[in-house]
Design a protein around this motif. Sequence first.
Motif, short mmCIF file in Angstrom:
data_model
loop_
_atom_site.label_atom_id
_atom_site.label_comp_id
_atom_site.label_asym_id
_atom_site.label_seq_id
_atom_site.Cartn_x
_atom_site.Cartn_y
_atom_site.Cartn_z
N ARG A 83 0.93 4.33 6.67
CA ARG A 83 1.81 5.49 6.85
C ARG A 83 3.12 5.25 6.10
O ARG A 83 3.79 4.25 6.29
CB ARG A 83 2.08 5.72 8.33
CG ARG A 83 2.63 7.09 8.56
CD ARG A 83 2.93 7.39 9.99
NE ARG A 83 1.92 6.94 10.93
CZ ARG A 83 1.82 7.42 12.14
NH1 ARG A 83 2.65 8.34 12.56
NH2 ARG A 83 0.91 6.96 12.95
N VAL A 84 3.50 6.21 5.27
CA VAL A 84 4.74 6.15 4.51
C VAL A 84 5.83 6.87 5.27
O VAL A 84 6.93 6.36 5.44
CB VAL A 84 4.55 6.78 3.11
CG1 VAL A 84 5.84 6.71 2.31
CG2 VAL A 84 3.43 6.10 2.37
N THR A 85 5.53 8.06 5.73
CA THR A 85 6.44 8.83 6.57
C THR A 85 5.63 9.31 7.76
O THR A 85 4.49 8.91 7.92
CB THR A 85 7.05 10.02 5.81
OG1 THR A 85 5.98 10.88 5.40
CG2 THR A 85 7.85 9.58 4.60
N GLY A 86 6.19 10.19 8.55
CA GLY A 86 5.54 10.66 9.77
C GLY A 86 4.05 10.91 9.66
O GLY A 86 3.27 10.39 10.42
N THR A 87 3.63 11.74 8.68
CA THR A 87 2.20 12.06 8.55
C THR A 87 1.68 11.80 7.14
O THR A 87 0.53 12.11 6.86
CB THR A 87 1.94 13.55 8.91
OG1 THR A 87 2.75 14.37 8.06
CG2 THR A 87 2.27 13.82 10.37
N GLU A 88 2.47 11.24 6.26
CA GLU A 88 2.04 10.95 4.89
C GLU A 88 1.46 9.54 4.82
O GLU A 88 2.09 8.58 5.23
CB GLU A 88 3.22 11.08 3.93
CG GLU A 88 2.85 10.86 2.48
CD GLU A 88 4.06 10.84 1.57
OE1 GLU A 88 3.90 10.39 0.42
OE2 GLU A 88 5.16 11.25 1.99
N CYS A 89 0.25 9.46 4.26
CA CYS A 89 -0.43 8.17 4.15
C CYS A 89 -0.58 7.79 2.67
O CYS A 89 -0.74 8.66 1.83
CB CYS A 89 -1.81 8.25 4.79
SG CYS A 89 -1.77 8.74 6.54
N ARG A 90 -0.54 6.47 2.40
CA ARG A 90 -0.68 5.97 1.03
C ARG A 90 -1.70 4.84 1.03
O ARG A 90 -1.72 4.01 1.93
CB ARG A 90 0.67 5.48 0.52
CG ARG A 90 0.62 4.96 -0.92
CD ARG A 90 1.95 4.44 -1.42
NE ARG A 90 2.31 3.26 -0.64
CZ ARG A 90 3.52 3.02 -0.15
NH1 ARG A 90 4.50 3.86 -0.33
NH2 ARG A 90 3.76 1.93 0.54
N ASP A 91 -2.51 4.81 -0.02
CA ASP A 91 -3.51 3.75 -0.18
C ASP A 91 -2.83 2.39 -0.27
O ASP A 91 -1.81 2.24 -0.94
CB ASP A 91 -4.31 4.01 -1.46
CG ASP A 91 -5.31 2.90 -1.74
OD1 ASP A 91 -6.13 2.60 -0.86
OD2 ASP A 91 -5.25 2.31 -2.85
N VAL A 92 -3.39 1.41 0.43
CA VAL A 92 -2.91 0.03 0.33
C VAL A 92 -3.70 -0.65 -0.79
O VAL A 92 -4.93 -0.58 -0.80
CB VAL A 92 -3.13 -0.74 1.66
CG1 VAL A 92 -2.73 -2.20 1.50
CG2 VAL A 92 -2.37 -0.09 2.79
N ASN A 93 -3.00 -1.28 -1.71
CA ASN A 93 -3.68 -2.03 -2.76
C ASN A 93 -3.93 -3.44 -2.23
O ASN A 93 -3.08 -4.32 -2.32
CB ASN A 93 -2.83 -2.07 -4.03
CG ASN A 93 -3.56 -2.73 -5.19
OD1 ASN A 93 -4.50 -3.50 -4.99
ND2 ASN A 93 -3.13 -2.45 -6.39
N GLU A 94 -5.12 -3.64 -1.66
CA GLU A 94 -5.45 -4.93 -1.05
C GLU A 94 -5.40 -6.07 -2.07
O GLU A 94 -5.12 -7.20 -1.71
CB GLU A 94 -6.86 -4.87 -0.43
CG GLU A 94 -6.98 -3.97 0.77
CD GLU A 94 -7.27 -2.52 0.42
OE1 GLU A 94 -7.50 -1.73 1.35
OE2 GLU A 94 -7.26 -2.16 -0.78
N CYS A 95 -5.64 -5.76 -3.34
CA CYS A 95 -5.63 -6.79 -4.38
C CYS A 95 -4.22 -7.36 -4.56
O CYS A 95 -4.07 -8.54 -4.87
CB CYS A 95 -6.13 -6.22 -5.69
SG CYS A 95 -7.81 -5.54 -5.57
N GLU A 96 -3.20 -6.55 -4.35
CA GLU A 96 -1.81 -7.01 -4.44
C GLU A 96 -1.35 -7.62 -3.12
O GLU A 96 -0.65 -8.63 -3.11
CB GLU A 96 -0.89 -5.85 -4.81
CG GLU A 96 -1.05 -5.37 -6.23
CD GLU A 96 -0.16 -4.18 -6.56
OE1 GLU A 96 0.66 -3.78 -5.70
OE2 GLU A 96 -0.28 -3.66 -7.68
N VAL A 97 -1.73 -7.01 -2.01
CA VAL A 97 -1.29 -7.48 -0.69
C VAL A 97 -1.92 -8.83 -0.34
O VAL A 97 -1.27 -9.68 0.25
CB VAL A 97 -1.63 -6.43 0.40
CG1 VAL A 97 -1.34 -6.97 1.80
CG2 VAL A 97 -0.85 -5.14 0.15
#
Length: 186
Positions: A113-127
């Motif tokens: 979650r980026v903001t209240g209801t906005e979601c963003r893909d997590v780049n697992e390769c970077e994380v």
Amino acid sequence: CTCQKGYNFNPNSGACEDIDECQTNPCVNGECRNNVGSFVCECLPESSLDESKTVCREVMRSTCWLKISDGRCEVNINGATLKSQCCATLGVAWGSPCIPCETDSICSRGYVRVTGTECRDVNECEVFPGICTNGQCVNTPGSFVCQCPSKMSLDASGRTCIDIRLESCYLAFDHEECATPILGRH
């Protein structure tokens, strides 16, 4: 009649009354507390308020855990991560001492979650650098895949490339020839 900021005029009572700003959910990733004439956003300990004083940004990184067994966290996934990234992807618990992850009711697995209801893909390769042992990590929407070099294949975990070549093995090398074969392919 005009009222101060944070108040609305009530024609029935003829007075200025406090507005409950929390009804509009002004705090992102935090808890809203209404005050007289205003409000304040409160963040979890691993977060802090940004300049707008309405958005809690994660700042604390800790251990991301792959499984919980008998109430204990096991299998640390590649070092320190943000709680949201850990819990939205591979992790089942975060921190030290570890706290079980909670399912996000807004974002699907693999999204943070980026903001209240906005979601963003997590780049697992970077994380999670090095998440694909002996292979290359490729981010995909909501997940990732490990790609293996030729002659290698993914194991059951989907994160480790193993050698799948089947060759004969010998116990001895005699007169410039392999000798004493071990039965089967290895």
